[in-house]
Design a protein around this motif. Structure first.
Motif, PDB file in Angstrom:
ATOM      1  N   ARG A 174       0.849  -1.182   0.000  1.00  0.00           N
ATOM      2  CA  ARG A 174       0.000   0.000   0.000  1.00  0.00           C
ATOM      3  C   ARG A 174       0.890   1.239   0.000  1.00  0.00           C
ATOM      4  O   ARG A 174       1.921   1.271   0.674  1.00  0.00           O
ATOM      5  N   ASN A 175       0.454   2.235  -0.723  1.00  0.00           N
ATOM      6  CA  ASN A 175       1.218   3.465  -0.876  1.00  0.00           C
ATOM      7  C   ASN A 175       0.316   4.637  -0.488  1.00  0.00           C
ATOM      8  O   ASN A 175      -0.746   4.828  -1.096  1.00  0.00           O
ATOM      9  N   TYR A 176       0.716   5.383   0.555  1.00  0.00           N
ATOM     10  CA  TYR A 176      -0.072   6.517   1.017  1.00  0.00           C
ATOM     11  C   TYR A 176       0.775   7.796   0.939  1.00  0.00           C
ATOM     12  O   TYR A 176       2.004   7.748   1.000  1.00  0.00           O
ATOM     13  N   GLY A 177       0.090   8.916   0.838  1.00  0.00           N
ATOM     14  CA  GLY A 177       0.758  10.213   0.876  1.00  0.00           C
ATOM     15  C   GLY A 177       0.171  11.065   1.990  1.00  0.00           C
ATOM     16  O   GLY A 177      -1.033  10.977   2.296  1.00  0.00           O
ATOM     17  N   HIS A 178       1.015  11.866   2.623  1.00  0.00           N
ATOM     18  CA  HIS A 178       0.560  12.711   3.738  1.00  0.00           C
ATOM     19  C   HIS A 178       1.154  14.103   3.590  1.00  0.00           C
ATOM     20  O   HIS A 178       2.349  14.265   3.328  1.00  0.00           O
ATOM     21  N   ARG A 179       0.309  15.136   3.777  1.00  0.00           N
ATOM     22  CA  ARG A 179       0.752  16.527   3.793  1.00  0.00           C
ATOM     23  C   ARG A 179       0.216  17.180   5.061  1.00  0.00           C
ATOM     24  O   ARG A 179      -0.989  17.170   5.312  1.00  0.00           O
ATOM     25  N   GLN A 180       1.132  17.719   5.850  1.00  0.00           N
ATOM     26  CA  GLN A 180       0.778  18.308   7.134  1.00  0.00           C
ATOM     27  C   GLN A 180       0.379  19.773   6.939  1.00  0.00           C
ATOM     28  O   GLN A 180       1.104  20.540   6.319  1.00  0.00           O
ATOM     29  N   PRO A 181      -0.781  20.193   7.464  1.00  0.00           N
ATOM     30  CA  PRO A 181      -1.149  21.616   7.373  1.00  0.00           C
ATOM     31  C   PRO A 181      -0.258  22.471   8.277  1.00  0.00           C
ATOM     32  O   PRO A 181      -0.001  22.122   9.429  1.00  0.00           O
ATOM     33  N   LEU A 182       0.223  23.589   7.754  1.00  0.00           N
ATOM     34  CA  LEU A 182       1.176  24.444   8.453  1.00  0.00           C
ATOM     35  C   LEU A 182       0.724  25.897   8.404  1.00  0.00           C
ATOM     36  O   LEU A 182      -0.071  26.289   7.539  1.00  0.00           O
ATOM     37  N   THR A 183       1.274  26.674   9.332  1.00  0.00           N
ATOM     38  CA  THR A 183       1.049  28.117   9.377  1.00  0.00           C
ATOM     39  C   THR A 183       2.400  28.813   9.375  1.00  0.00           C
ATOM     40  O   THR A 183       3.270  28.479  10.188  1.00  0.00           O
ATOM     41  N   VAL A 184       2.568  29.779   8.462  1.00  0.00           N
ATOM     42  CA  VAL A 184       3.818  30.537   8.364  1.00  0.00           C
ATOM     43  C   VAL A 184       3.606  31.877   9.047  1.00  0.00           C
ATOM     44  O   VAL A 184       2.655  32.611   8.725  1.00  0.00           O
ATOM     45  N   LEU A 185       4.489  32.204  10.005  1.00  0.00           N
ATOM     46  CA  LEU A 185       4.379  33.438  10.793  1.00  0.00           C
ATOM     47  C   LEU A 185       5.611  34.289  10.578  1.00  0.00           C
ATOM     48  O   LEU A 185       6.726  33.766  10.456  1.00  0.00           O
ATOM     49  N   ARG A 186       5.411  35.610  10.575  1.00  0.00           N
ATOM     50  CA  ARG A 186       6.526  36.562  10.546  1.00  0.00           C
ATOM     51  C   ARG A 186       6.532  37.336  11.863  1.00  0.00           C
ATOM     52  O   ARG A 186       5.514  37.896  12.266  1.00  0.00           O
ATOM     53  N   ILE A 187       7.683  37.343  12.524  1.00  0.00           N
ATOM     54  CA  ILE A 187       7.814  38.015  13.812  1.00  0.00           C
ATOM     55  C   ILE A 187       7.917  39.521  13.579  1.00  0.00           C
ATOM     56  O   ILE A 187       8.826  40.002  12.907  1.00  0.00           O
ATOM     57  N   ASP A 188       6.957  40.256  14.146  1.00  0.00           N
ATOM     58  CA  ASP A 188       6.949  41.711  13.985  1.00  0.00           C
ATOM     59  C   ASP A 188       7.766  42.411  15.067  1.00  0.00           C
ATOM     60  O   ASP A 188       8.580  43.284  14.768  1.00  0.00           O
ATOM     61  N   LYS A 189       7.544  42.010  16.318  1.00  0.00           N
ATOM     62  CA  LYS A 189       8.182  42.746  17.409  1.00  0.00           C
ATOM     63  C   LYS A 189       8.262  41.872  18.645  1.00  0.00           C
ATOM     64  O   LYS A 189       7.388  41.030  18.895  1.00  0.00           O
ATOM     65  N   ILE A 190       9.341  42.072  19.420  1.00  0.00           N
ATOM     66  CA  ILE A 190       9.507  41.419  20.724  1.00  0.00           C
ATOM     67  C   ILE A 190       9.382  42.507  21.781  1.00  0.00           C
ATOM     68  O   ILE A 190      10.217  43.423  21.859  1.00  0.00           O
ATOM     69  N   ILE A 191       8.340  42.438  22.585  1.00  0.00           N
ATOM     70  CA  ILE A 191       8.043  43.480  23.567  1.00  0.00           C
ATOM     71  C   ILE A 191       8.360  42.952  24.962  1.00  0.00           C
ATOM     72  O   ILE A 191       7.852  41.892  25.367  1.00  0.00           O
ATOM     73  N   HIS A 192       9.179  43.689  25.711  1.00  0.00           N
ATOM     74  CA  HIS A 192       9.452  43.368  27.110  1.00  0.00           C
ATOM     75  C   HIS A 192      10.031  44.596  27.794  1.00  0.00           C
ATOM     76  O   HIS A 192      10.531  45.519  27.131  1.00  0.00           O
ATOM     77  N   GLU A 193       9.953  44.608  29.103  1.00  0.00           N
ATOM     78  CA  GLU A 193      10.469  45.713  29.908  1.00  0.00           C
ATOM     79  C   GLU A 193      11.241  45.138  31.082  1.00  0.00           C
ATOM     80  O   GLU A 193      10.778  44.201  31.746  1.00  0.00           O
ATOM     81  N   LEU A 194      12.406  45.733  31.337  1.00  0.00           N
ATOM     82  CA  LEU A 194      13.185  45.349  32.513  1.00  0.00           C
ATOM     83  C   LEU A 194      12.657  46.138  33.707  1.00  0.00           C
ATOM     84  O   LEU A 194      12.780  47.363  33.763  1.00  0.00           O
ATOM     85  N   GLN A 195      12.067  45.448  34.649  1.00  0.00           N
ATOM     86  CA  GLN A 195      11.470  46.113  35.804  1.00  0.00           C
ATOM     87  C   GLN A 195      12.507  46.279  36.917  1.00  0.00           C
ATOM     88  O   GLN A 195      13.617  45.723  36.866  1.00  0.00           O
ATOM     89  N   GLU A 196      12.109  47.040  37.935  1.00  0.00           N
ATOM     90  CA  GLU A 196      13.034  47.326  39.043  1.00  0.00           C
ATOM     91  C   GLU A 196      13.363  46.072  39.836  1.00  0.00           C
ATOM     92  O   GLU A 196      14.504  45.888  40.280  1.00  0.00           O
ATOM     93  N   ASN A 197      12.382  45.210  40.038  1.00  0.00           N
ATOM     94  CA  ASN A 197      12.673  43.986  40.801  1.00  0.00           C
ATOM     95  C   ASN A 197      13.658  43.088  40.058  1.00  0.00           C
ATOM     96  O   ASN A 197      14.458  42.379  40.670  1.00  0.00           O
ATOM     97  N   HIS A 198      13.646  43.108  38.705  1.00  0.00           N
ATOM     98  CA  HIS A 198      14.638  42.351  37.940  1.00  0.00           C
ATOM     99  C   HIS A 198      16.044  42.928  38.165  1.00  0.00           C
ATOM    100  O   HIS A 198      17.014  42.190  38.370  1.00  0.00           O
ATOM    101  N   LEU A 199      16.152  44.263  38.120  1.00  0.00           N
ATOM    102  CA  LEU A 199      17.462  44.899  38.282  1.00  0.00           C
ATOM    103  C   LEU A 199      17.992  44.736  39.702  1.00  0.00           C
ATOM    104  O   LEU A 199      19.207  44.586  39.931  1.00  0.00           O
ATOM    105  N   ASN A 200      17.102  44.766  40.684  1.00  0.00           N
ATOM    106  CA  ASN A 200      17.542  44.619  42.078  1.00  0.00           C
ATOM    107  C   ASN A 200      18.041  43.203  42.369  1.00  0.00           C
ATOM    108  O   ASN A 200      18.938  43.018  43.203  1.00  0.00           O
TER     109      ASN A 200
END
Length: 206
Positions: A174-200
Motif C-alpha cells: 500500500r502506498n499513502y501520501g501525507h501533507r501536514q497543514p502548516l502556518t507561516v508566521l513573521r515576527i513583527d516585534k519582541i516586547i518586554h520591559e526590565l522592571q526594578e525587581n529584575h534589576l535589584n
C-alpha cells in the motif's frame, strides 16, 4: 428415621460429586501441557501488568505537586559595561506546544493555527527567555509582561511524504501520501520591559 436416612444419603452424594469434580480438576491440571497454558494465558498477564502500570502512573500524577511560578531571573553578562539599548534581541517562545528561537523579521513555520486569517496579527505571551549581548532574562517558567507580535503570512501544506507498507510473500503493498497543514508566521516585534525587581535581583555572569 426414614427422613434422617434420606438426608444422610443426599449429604453423602453431595460430597461424592464434589470429590469427583476436585479429582477431575486435579488430573486436568496434571495432564495439561504447561507450555500450552503459558501461551494461552500470556496475553492476560500482559494486560494485568499494563493495567497495574497505568494505575500506578495515575496515582503518581495525583500525588505530584505542580511547581509554583517564580519571578524571572536577570543575568548581566558584564556588570562593568552595563546594559545598552540594542536592537539585536532574540527570544524563545512557546507556539503550539513547541519552542522557537525568534528574532525580529524572522519567518517561522508552526503547526496549523485554527481560527486565524492571513495578514492577521497574533500575540504570544508564553515567552521563556529573552536575551541580547548584554543580558539574559530567564523566565520561571514564563517572563512577566513579555509578549511577541507576529503576523500570519500564509496557511499552507508541507511537502508530500510517501508512506509505503509492504508484506513480503503476501502480495500486499500500500502506498499513502501525507501533507501536514502548516502556518507561516513573521515576527513583527519582541516586547518586554526590565522592571526594578529584575534589576535589584540581577546576577553577574563574571
Amino acid at each position: 428415621m426414614l427422613r434422617s436416612i434420606q438426608f444422610i444419603c443426599r449429604f453423602s452424594e453431595y460430597f461424592v460429586t464434589r470429590d469427583k469434580l476436585e479429582i477431575a480438576e486435579y488430573y486436568q491440571k496434571i495432564t495439561k501441557d504447561r507450555h500450552y497454558v503459558h501461551y494461552t494465558t500470556f496475553w492476560k498477564r500482559e494486560l494485568e501488568k499494563k493495567h497495574r502500570r497505568r494505575e500506578r502512573q495515575k496515582e503518581l500524577e495525583r500525588q505530584r505537586e505542580e511547581p509554583q511560578p517564580q519571578e524571572s531571573k536577570l543575568v548581566i553578562h558584564n556588570p562593568l559595561k552595563g546594559i545598552e539599548q540594542q536592537s539585536e534581541i532574540f527570544a524563545i517562545c512557546e507556539i503550539n506546544s513547541r519552542q522557537f528561537k525568534v528574532l525580529q523579521d524572522d519567518l517561522i513555520v508552526s503547526e496549523l493555527m485554527e481560527g486565524v486569517d492571513i495578514n492577521q496579527q497574533v500575540t504570544f505571551n508564553n515567552v521563556l527567555l529573552i536575551a541580547s549581548k548584554d543580558y539574559t532574562l530567564i523566565g520561571r517558567p514564563y517572563i512577566e509582561n513579555a509578549k511577541i507580535l507576529a503576523t500570519v503570512e500564509q496557511q499552507t501544506w508541507s511537502e508530500k511524504e510517501i508512506i509505503l507498507k509492504k508484506k513480503r510473500r503476501k502480495r500486499y503493498m500500500r502506498n499513502y501520501g501525507h501533507r501536514q497543514p502548516l502556518t507561516v508566521l513573521r515576527i513583527d516585534k519582541i516586547i518586554h520591559e526590565l522592571q526594578e525587581n529584575h534589576l535589584n535581583r540581577a546576577i553577574a555572569l563574571i
